[in-house]
Design a protein around this motif. Structure first.
Motif, short mmCIF file in Angstrom:
data_model
loop_
_atom_site.label_atom_id
_atom_site.label_comp_id
_atom_site.label_asym_id
_atom_site.label_seq_id
_atom_site.Cartn_x
_atom_site.Cartn_y
_atom_site.Cartn_z
N LYS A 72 5.68 36.77 15.08
CA LYS A 72 6.45 36.45 16.44
C LYS A 72 6.29 38.42 16.90
CE LYS A 72 8.90 32.38 16.65
NZ LYS A 72 9.60 31.30 17.47
N TYR A 73 6.19 38.93 16.01
CA TYR A 73 6.20 40.26 17.05
C TYR A 73 5.12 41.23 16.84
CZ TYR A 73 11.66 41.25 15.95
OH TYR A 73 13.18 41.09 16.54
N GLU A 76 3.47 39.28 19.86
CA GLU A 76 3.59 39.89 20.71
C GLU A 76 2.99 41.58 21.34
OE1 GLU A 76 5.48 41.15 24.91
OE2 GLU A 76 5.47 38.94 23.53
N ARG A 79 -0.28 41.43 22.24
CA ARG A 79 -0.27 41.13 23.70
C ARG A 79 -0.49 41.94 25.08
NH1 ARG A 79 3.29 35.55 23.28
NH2 ARG A 79 1.18 33.62 23.17
N MET A 80 0.63 43.22 24.24
CA MET A 80 0.83 44.03 25.13
C MET A 80 0.22 45.16 25.67
SD MET A 80 4.33 44.73 23.26
CE MET A 80 5.25 46.58 24.12
N LEU A 91 8.97 47.78 18.87
CA LEU A 91 9.70 45.92 19.42
C LEU A 91 10.79 45.93 18.09
CD1 LEU A 91 6.45 44.03 19.99
CD2 LEU A 91 8.69 43.69 21.99
#
Length: 205
Positions: A72-73, A76, A79-80, A91
């Motif tokens: 999940k990290y 994310e 996506r950043m 993160l």
């Protein structure tokens, strides 16, 4: 809470490095993998094997995060905006357990997770018992008044093996800490070389 099924010292030996820089790590005396076949000569590493090891090392360093949560990290991070590997480390460094470990409220990242789960930490005045809670820049992290004199906290603050990084502002007298900025990869005080770019490559296959 994610259950850690293996001893943290085995992570050192499996990775072939003292990834937390601990003076008591058995890897300092036994520079080979754990178990009956740990001393067998290893074959030449493939690209996949190198990427996998890089991923396992980063996962292990942050308390042996579960594969599901670690992925999940990664999602994310990509996506950043900006560099994905830098985003990934940012993160991870914003995890509550990572911040209180950096602040030297606890001696290890594993102790940080347990400390949080037992309700010893407040964020902006409210109790938080989730180790993966994402700390924002400017948030005030505080050890509860009744917990400030626990042997674990006193022991951690006296540790000479690591320093508080510049991006975490700590008031030892009040046992408070504040994340002042998201760190770059070069600012994170890893005792060993981390390669988050290989982690991104692993998941991008």
């Amino acid at each position: 809470m994610t259950k850690r099924a293996e001893a943290k010292y085995k992570i050192d030996r499996r990775m072939g490095e003292n990834i937390w820089g601990r003076p008591r790590s058995p890897f300092n005396k036994r520079e080979y993998g754990p178990g009956q076949h740990g001393q067998r000569r290893k074959g030449k590493a493939t690209d996949f094997g190198t990427q996998l090891k890089a991923k396992q090392k980063v996962k292990g360093y942050y308390g042996n995060i579960s594969e599901r949560q670690f992925h999940k990290y990664y999602v994310e991070a990509i996506r950043m905006k900006g560099d994905s590997s830098a985003n990934l480390i940012g993160l991870l460094e914003c995890r509550l357990d990572a911040v209180i470990y950096r602040a030297k409220f606890v001696p290890t990242v594993f102790a940080a997770r347990q400390f949080i789960n037992h309700g010893h930490i407040k964020v902006n005045g409210r109790r938080v018992n989730i180790a993966s809670f994402q700390v924002k820049v400017g948030d005030v992290i505080e050890v509860k008044e009744a917990s400030k004199q626990l042997a674990l906290v006193v022991e951690a603050q006296a540790l000479a093996e690591r320093d508080v990084p510049d991006y975490v502002e700590v008031d030892p007298a009040k046992a408070t800490a504040k994340l002042t900025r998201i760190p770059s990869l070069t600012e994170v005080p890893y005792p060993t070389h981390m390669e988050p770019n290989l982690v991104i490559e692993f998941y991008s296959r």
